[in-house]
Write a protein that holds these residues in place. Structure first.
Motif, PDB file in Angstrom:
ATOM      1  N   GLN A 192       0.402  -1.191   0.230  1.00  0.00           N
ATOM      2  CA  GLN A 192       0.286  -0.107  -0.366  1.00  0.00           C
ATOM      3  C   GLN A 192       1.020   1.315  -0.013  1.00  0.00           C
ATOM      4  O   GLN A 192       0.131   2.345   0.612  1.00  0.00           O
ATOM      5  N   ARG A 193       1.767   1.391  -0.623  1.00  0.00           N
ATOM      6  CA  ARG A 193       2.584   2.751  -0.563  1.00  0.00           C
ATOM      7  C   ARG A 193       2.507   3.169  -1.876  1.00  0.00           C
ATOM      8  O   ARG A 193       1.617   2.816  -2.927  1.00  0.00           O
ATOM      9  N   PRO A 194       2.120   4.737  -1.980  1.00  0.00           N
ATOM     10  CA  PRO A 194       1.646   5.701  -3.248  1.00  0.00           C
ATOM     11  C   PRO A 194       2.692   5.539  -3.994  1.00  0.00           C
ATOM     12  O   PRO A 194       3.541   5.555  -3.847  1.00  0.00           O
ATOM     13  N   HIS A 195       1.970   6.144  -4.832  1.00  0.00           N
ATOM     14  CA  HIS A 195       2.765   6.804  -5.906  1.00  0.00           C
ATOM     15  C   HIS A 195       2.184   8.008  -6.866  1.00  0.00           C
ATOM     16  O   HIS A 195       1.325   8.120  -6.965  1.00  0.00           O
ATOM     17  N   GLN A 196       3.507   8.334  -7.411  1.00  0.00           N
ATOM     18  CA  GLN A 196       2.704   9.188  -8.091  1.00  0.00           C
ATOM     19  C   GLN A 196       2.771   9.108  -9.583  1.00  0.00           C
ATOM     20  O   GLN A 196       2.378  10.947 -10.797  1.00  0.00           O
ATOM     21  N   TYR A 197       2.414   8.425 -10.096  1.00  0.00           N
ATOM     22  CA  TYR A 197       2.759   8.107 -11.605  1.00  0.00           C
ATOM     23  C   TYR A 197       1.143   8.388 -12.446  1.00  0.00           C
ATOM     24  O   TYR A 197       0.161   7.873 -11.923  1.00  0.00           O
ATOM     25  N   THR A 198       1.121   9.069 -13.571  1.00  0.00           N
ATOM     26  CA  THR A 198       0.664   8.950 -14.445  1.00  0.00           C
ATOM     27  C   THR A 198       0.353   7.242 -15.081  1.00  0.00           C
ATOM     28  O   THR A 198       0.403   6.573 -15.591  1.00  0.00           O
ATOM     29  N   GLN A 199      -1.291   7.940 -15.695  1.00  0.00           N
ATOM     30  CA  GLN A 199      -1.908   6.718 -17.032  1.00  0.00           C
ATOM     31  C   GLN A 199      -0.977   6.695 -17.521  1.00  0.00           C
ATOM     32  O   GLN A 199      -1.083   5.221 -18.135  1.00  0.00           O
ATOM     33  N   GLU A 200      -0.453   7.659 -17.781  1.00  0.00           N
ATOM     34  CA  GLU A 200      -0.088   7.944 -19.228  1.00  0.00           C
ATOM     35  C   GLU A 200       2.061   7.412 -18.687  1.00  0.00           C
ATOM     36  O   GLU A 200       1.980   5.967 -19.889  1.00  0.00           O
ATOM     37  N   ASP A 201       1.921   7.391 -18.042  1.00  0.00           N
ATOM     38  CA  ASP A 201       3.069   6.735 -17.075  1.00  0.00           C
ATOM     39  C   ASP A 201       3.515   4.907 -17.658  1.00  0.00           C
ATOM     40  O   ASP A 201       4.207   4.552 -17.645  1.00  0.00           O
ATOM     41  N   LEU A 202       1.812   5.179 -16.584  1.00  0.00           N
ATOM     42  CA  LEU A 202       1.973   3.248 -16.410  1.00  0.00           C
ATOM     43  C   LEU A 202       2.050   2.815 -17.392  1.00  0.00           C
ATOM     44  O   LEU A 202       2.701   1.862 -17.818  1.00  0.00           O
ATOM     45  N   ALA A 203       0.749   2.908 -18.658  1.00  0.00           N
ATOM     46  CA  ALA A 203       0.856   2.622 -19.615  1.00  0.00           C
ATOM     47  C   ALA A 203       2.105   2.475 -20.786  1.00  0.00           C
ATOM     48  O   ALA A 203       2.508   1.198 -21.923  1.00  0.00           O
ATOM     49  N   GLU A 204       3.187   3.691 -20.934  1.00  0.00           N
ATOM     50  CA  GLU A 204       4.327   3.507 -21.384  1.00  0.00           C
ATOM     51  C   GLU A 204       5.629   2.214 -20.180  1.00  0.00           C
ATOM     52  O   GLU A 204       6.166   1.637 -21.209  1.00  0.00           O
ATOM     53  N   ALA A 205       4.870   2.109 -19.290  1.00  0.00           N
ATOM     54  CA  ALA A 205       6.310   1.248 -18.870  1.00  0.00           C
ATOM     55  C   ALA A 205       5.072   0.171 -18.796  1.00  0.00           C
ATOM     56  O   ALA A 205       6.418  -0.678 -19.114  1.00  0.00           O
ATOM     57  N   ARG A 206       4.400   0.031 -18.871  1.00  0.00           N
ATOM     58  CA  ARG A 206       3.645  -1.607 -18.922  1.00  0.00           C
ATOM     59  C   ARG A 206       4.128  -1.738 -20.623  1.00  0.00           C
ATOM     60  O   ARG A 206       4.993  -2.993 -20.735  1.00  0.00           O
ATOM     61  N   ASN A 207       4.102  -0.833 -21.741  1.00  0.00           N
ATOM     62  CA  ASN A 207       4.766  -1.428 -23.046  1.00  0.00           C
ATOM     63  C   ASN A 207       6.050  -1.839 -23.137  1.00  0.00           C
ATOM     64  O   ASN A 207       6.441  -2.592 -23.441  1.00  0.00           O
ATOM     65  N   VAL A 208       6.974  -1.239 -22.234  1.00  0.00           N
ATOM     66  CA  VAL A 208       8.337  -1.680 -22.012  1.00  0.00           C
ATOM     67  C   VAL A 208       8.638  -2.896 -21.986  1.00  0.00           C
ATOM     68  O   VAL A 208       9.742  -3.515 -21.516  1.00  0.00           O
ATOM     69  N   LEU A 209       7.768  -3.481 -19.951  1.00  0.00           N
ATOM     70  CA  LEU A 209       7.997  -4.100 -19.385  1.00  0.00           C
ATOM     71  C   LEU A 209       8.026  -5.447 -20.270  1.00  0.00           C
ATOM     72  O   LEU A 209       7.938  -5.685 -20.896  1.00  0.00           O
ATOM     73  N   ILE A 210       6.418  -4.880 -20.653  1.00  0.00           N
ATOM     74  CA  ILE A 210       6.399  -6.745 -21.788  1.00  0.00           C
ATOM     75  C   ILE A 210       7.585  -6.674 -23.027  1.00  0.00           C
ATOM     76  O   ILE A 210       7.864  -7.785 -23.656  1.00  0.00           O
ATOM     77  N   SER A 211       7.947  -5.264 -23.685  1.00  0.00           N
ATOM     78  CA  SER A 211       8.877  -5.330 -24.853  1.00  0.00           C
ATOM     79  C   SER A 211      10.233  -6.395 -23.977  1.00  0.00           C
ATOM     80  O   SER A 211      11.537  -6.641 -25.131  1.00  0.00           O
ATOM     81  N   LEU A 212       9.875  -6.464 -22.864  1.00  0.00           N
ATOM     82  CA  LEU A 212      11.494  -7.628 -22.264  1.00  0.00           C
ATOM     83  C   LEU A 212      11.171  -8.695 -22.408  1.00  0.00           C
ATOM     84  O   LEU A 212      12.141  -9.522 -22.205  1.00  0.00           O
ATOM     85  N   PHE A 213      10.263  -9.511 -22.811  1.00  0.00           N
ATOM     86  CA  PHE A 213       9.450 -10.119 -21.959  1.00  0.00           C
ATOM     87  C   PHE A 213      10.420 -11.319 -23.198  1.00  0.00           C
ATOM     88  O   PHE A 213      11.276 -12.593 -23.248  1.00  0.00           O
ATOM     89  N   PRO A 214      10.510 -10.954 -24.758  1.00  0.00           N
ATOM     90  CA  PRO A 214      11.116 -12.128 -25.624  1.00  0.00           C
ATOM     91  C   PRO A 214      12.352 -12.447 -25.697  1.00  0.00           C
ATOM     92  O   PRO A 214      13.556 -13.163 -25.644  1.00  0.00           O
ATOM     93  N   SER A 215      13.666 -10.951 -25.267  1.00  0.00           N
ATOM     94  CA  SER A 215      14.797 -11.397 -25.035  1.00  0.00           C
ATOM     95  C   SER A 215      15.267 -12.319 -23.740  1.00  0.00           C
ATOM     96  O   SER A 215      16.345 -13.025 -23.986  1.00  0.00           O
ATOM     97  N   ILE A 216      14.492 -12.007 -22.510  1.00  0.00           N
ATOM     98  CA  ILE A 216      14.566 -12.528 -21.135  1.00  0.00           C
ATOM     99  C   ILE A 216      14.545 -14.951 -21.597  1.00  0.00           C
ATOM    100  O   ILE A 216      14.969 -15.160 -21.220  1.00  0.00           O
ATOM    101  N   GLU A 217      13.184 -14.676 -22.679  1.00  0.00           N
ATOM    102  CA  GLU A 217      12.770 -16.154 -22.905  1.00  0.00           C
ATOM    103  C   GLU A 217      13.532 -16.736 -23.453  1.00  0.00           C
ATOM    104  O   GLU A 217      14.006 -17.622 -23.688  1.00  0.00           O
TER     105      GLU A 217
END
Length: 121
Positions: free
Chosen positions: A60-85
């Protein structure tokens, strides 16, 4: 996200912290060499956000990120999967490298899920 064991939570947080630390070192090295740091900076920001999202959901730690920040982070995190896999497939069963990669994949999946859950609210 309620069904995540305490062990998985701890391992996921440690995995993110380790990945962030490695990325910070890579960024410092690249900066010293005057290399292009755009990609590593973008990935590092996404990793920070992923860690904060897990801490937000589980502690329950607060965060200051916008929906735009979250959407961009989500896309970047997903883009990491192929190389790790890909690295995971090449690693030997039972090796420490494979264990590290399993934890990294799991932590990224949980972070993406935390972002998805937060975006639905």
């Amino acid at each position: 996200m309620e069904n995540v064991s305490n062990v998985d939570k701890l391992e996921s947080l440690k995995s993110f912290q380790s990945t962030i630390s490695k990325s910070e070192k890579a960024l410092a090295t690249m900066t010293q060499k005057d290399a292009n740091t755009t990609l590593i900076s973008k990935r590092l920001k996404a990793l920070y956000i992923g860690l904060v999202m897990l801490e937000n959901v589980w502690n329950q730690r607060p965060h200051q990120y916008t929906q735009e920040d979250l959407a961009e982070a989500r896309n970047v995190l997903i883009s990491l999967f192929p190389s790790i896999e890909n690295s995971y497939v090449k690693s030997k069963a039972g090796s420490p490298q494979r264990t590290l990669l399993e934890r990294r994949i799991k932590s990224l999946e949980l972070a993406v899920q935390a972002i998805d859950d937060l975006s639905v609210e």
